[in-house]
Design a protein around this motif. Structure first.
Motif, PDB file in Angstrom:
ATOM      1  N   TYR A 292      43.272  43.846  50.686  1.00  0.00           N
ATOM      2  CA  TYR A 292      42.369  42.700  50.794  1.00  0.00           C
ATOM      3  C   TYR A 292      41.873  42.458  52.206  1.00  0.00           C
ATOM      4  O   TYR A 292      41.087  41.542  52.435  1.00  0.00           O
ATOM      5  N   GLN A 293      42.312  43.294  53.126  1.00  0.00           N
ATOM      6  CA  GLN A 293      41.726  43.300  54.464  1.00  0.00           C
ATOM      7  C   GLN A 293      40.841  44.524  54.655  1.00  0.00           C
ATOM      8  O   GLN A 293      40.384  44.801  55.759  1.00  0.00           O
ATOM      9  N   GLY A 294      40.613  45.268  53.583  1.00  0.00           N
ATOM     10  CA  GLY A 294      39.746  46.439  53.647  1.00  0.00           C
ATOM     11  C   GLY A 294      40.396  47.664  54.256  1.00  0.00           C
ATOM     12  O   GLY A 294      39.704  48.616  54.613  1.00  0.00           O
ATOM     13  N   VAL A 295      41.729  47.644  54.385  1.00  0.00           N
ATOM     14  CA  VAL A 295      42.464  48.771  54.957  1.00  0.00           C
ATOM     15  C   VAL A 295      43.052  49.610  53.829  1.00  0.00           C
ATOM     16  O   VAL A 295      43.693  49.076  52.916  1.00  0.00           O
ATOM     17  N   GLY A 296      42.847  50.918  53.872  1.00  0.00           N
ATOM     18  CA  GLY A 296      43.411  51.789  52.862  1.00  0.00           C
ATOM     19  C   GLY A 296      44.931  51.807  52.936  1.00  0.00           C
ATOM     20  O   GLY A 296      45.503  51.932  54.014  1.00  0.00           O
ATOM     21  N   ALA A 297      45.573  51.669  51.779  1.00  0.00           N
ATOM     22  CA  ALA A 297      47.034  51.674  51.739  1.00  0.00           C
ATOM     23  C   ALA A 297      47.495  52.277  50.422  1.00  0.00           C
ATOM     24  O   ALA A 297      46.835  52.105  49.389  1.00  0.00           O
ATOM     25  N   VAL A 298      48.626  52.980  50.465  1.00  0.00           N
ATOM     26  CA  VAL A 298      49.224  53.524  49.254  1.00  0.00           C
ATOM     27  C   VAL A 298      50.646  53.016  49.120  1.00  0.00           C
ATOM     28  O   VAL A 298      51.323  52.735  50.115  1.00  0.00           O
ATOM     29  N   LEU A 299      51.078  52.892  47.878  1.00  0.00           N
ATOM     30  CA  LEU A 299      52.454  52.531  47.557  1.00  0.00           C
ATOM     31  C   LEU A 299      53.140  53.761  46.991  1.00  0.00           C
ATOM     32  O   LEU A 299      52.669  54.351  46.013  1.00  0.00           O
ATOM     33  N   VAL A 300      54.253  54.154  47.583  1.00  0.00           N
ATOM     34  CA  VAL A 300      55.043  55.296  47.122  1.00  0.00           C
ATOM     35  C   VAL A 300      56.299  54.750  46.444  1.00  0.00           C
ATOM     36  O   VAL A 300      57.040  53.977  47.055  1.00  0.00           O
ATOM     37  N   THR A 301      56.559  55.141  45.187  1.00  0.00           N
ATOM     38  CA  THR A 301      57.612  54.502  44.414  1.00  0.00           C
ATOM     39  C   THR A 301      58.196  55.424  43.348  1.00  0.00           C
ATOM     40  O   THR A 301      57.543  56.370  42.914  1.00  0.00           O
ATOM     41  N   ASP A 302      59.419  55.102  42.897  1.00  0.00           N
ATOM     42  CA  ASP A 302      60.055  55.852  41.817  1.00  0.00           C
ATOM     43  C   ASP A 302      59.890  55.165  40.461  1.00  0.00           C
ATOM     44  O   ASP A 302      60.548  55.535  39.496  1.00  0.00           O
TER      45      ASP A 302
END
Length: 350
Positions: A292-302
């Motif tokens: 929501y700040q326009g920054v690319g982000a990924v979540l890595v999870t099991d």
């Protein structure tokens, strides 16, 4: 994270890429009541050491990963417990030559550290994990596993010269409503040079019997396995190059020594459209405030409670961590982080 998350998430996914050798997870939590506000910042006396370069093999250490898990084997919920955790993390960073900063906000304290790249215009990559737990859980998977991987990235890449800057963050109060990551992104000036974020939330549990992994009905994709032995990576469709960087992250250099960790888990990448507006459950981890700040982000999870029976329970202890899966997950994150630090390409979808 609820079962309905994946139904809502996957039915609205516009592109799904499954690599042949990799792993990913999406951890979206029920939020517990807020713990007491941190009253003080612990004093750190460990002197900083000069960053020492490591082997170019860039292999994670199983011993170091599991040492972190064991040393964080306690509930990290109260103010005192979280202060103890911060002392451990900052001490470890200083041993590795980093200079961590404690960033206090109204409800807690984040930890931040930075290693400058060789090209300021190339921007920065942030690797992050939350360090708090729910009450009554020692949180080996949730989220000592994520903290351990960030510390291993700090050890291996801390003195590795790369065009991009490497940043580290350990967020407080994730379990109380993403409070640490929300406080972090509120300092908008720091986001201007940020090109991508990798958030880890539960990366240490796998199950190896058919049917142990839960899925929603009418799953519109074919999972990479009929077991719970893959890693999930969730990203927004506005930054597909960041998400796609995980596709070839299962490869280890043919010149690498001691390849005991080379058999890495498969990776399932899930692009989410419209910043998760139509799939609100995908917004319940520390990657969401960056979206929501326009920054690319990924979540890595099991995949959290879709796989592990120990989610948010006292049984989430080091003995339940799957050794090979955890090491493989850490190696995938390390490989991808190094790849992103080395290139200067635009990580926004063109």
């Amino acid at each position: 994270m609820k079962k309905w998350i994946w139904l809502a998430l996957l039915l609205l996914v516009v592109v799904v890429v499954v690599s042949s050798r990799g792993t990913a997870k999406n951890d979206l939590f029920e939020q517990p009541p807020s713990p007491a506000i941190v009253q003080s910042i612990p004093k750190e006396n460990t002197p900083a050491q000069k960053l020492q370069p490591v082997s170019s093999n860039l292999l994670v250490s199983a011993d170091k990963l599991f040492s972190h898990i064991q040393k964080l084997n306690f509930q990290r919920y109260t103010s005192a417990e979280r202060s103890r955790t911060r002392t451990y993390i900052t001490t470890e960073l200083r041993k590795l030559g980093w200079t961590p900063r404690l960033e206090k906000f109204s409800d807690g304290v984040n930890i931040f550290a930075e290693r400058q790249g060789t090209n300021k215009k190339a921007g920065a990559i942030l690797v992050a994990a939350h360090y708090d737990t729910v009450a009554a859980s020692p949180g080996a998977d949730d989220n000592a596993s994520g903290v351990a991987v960030v510390l291993e990235v700090a050890r291996i890449l801390g003195a590795q010269p790369t065009p991009r800057t490497l940043q580290l963050a350990f967020f407080d109060r994730e379990e109380a409503g993403l409070l640490g990551s929300k406080a972090f992104v509120s300092k908008t000036a720091r986001l201007q040079n940020l090109r991508g974020v990798i958030v880890m939330d539960m990366v240490g549990y796998a199950c190896h019997t058919t049917g142990c992994q839960q899925y929603p009905a009418a799953l519109p994709v074919t999972p990479p396995s009929d077991k719970g032995d893959f890693l999930a990576v969730v990203g927004d469709t506005e930054h597909l190059p960041l998400l796609n960087a995980f596709q070839n992250s299962q490869q280890i250099s043919p010149t690498a020594l001691n390849k005991e960790d080379s058999n890495l888990p498969s990776v399932l990448t899930l692009p989410i459209p419209l910043k998760g507006l139509l799939t609100p459950d995908t917004l319940r981890s520390d990657h969401a405030p960056f979206w929501y700040q326009g920054v690319g982000a990924v979540l890595v999870t099991d995949t959290a409670n879709l796989r592990t029976p120990h989610y948010h329970k006292p049984s989430d202890i080091p003995a339940t961590i799957d050794r090979d899966f955890f090491i493989g997950s850490a190696q995938i994150v390390l490989n991808t982080t190094n790849k992103l630090l080395e290139n200067e390409e635009n990580l926004a979808t063109q």
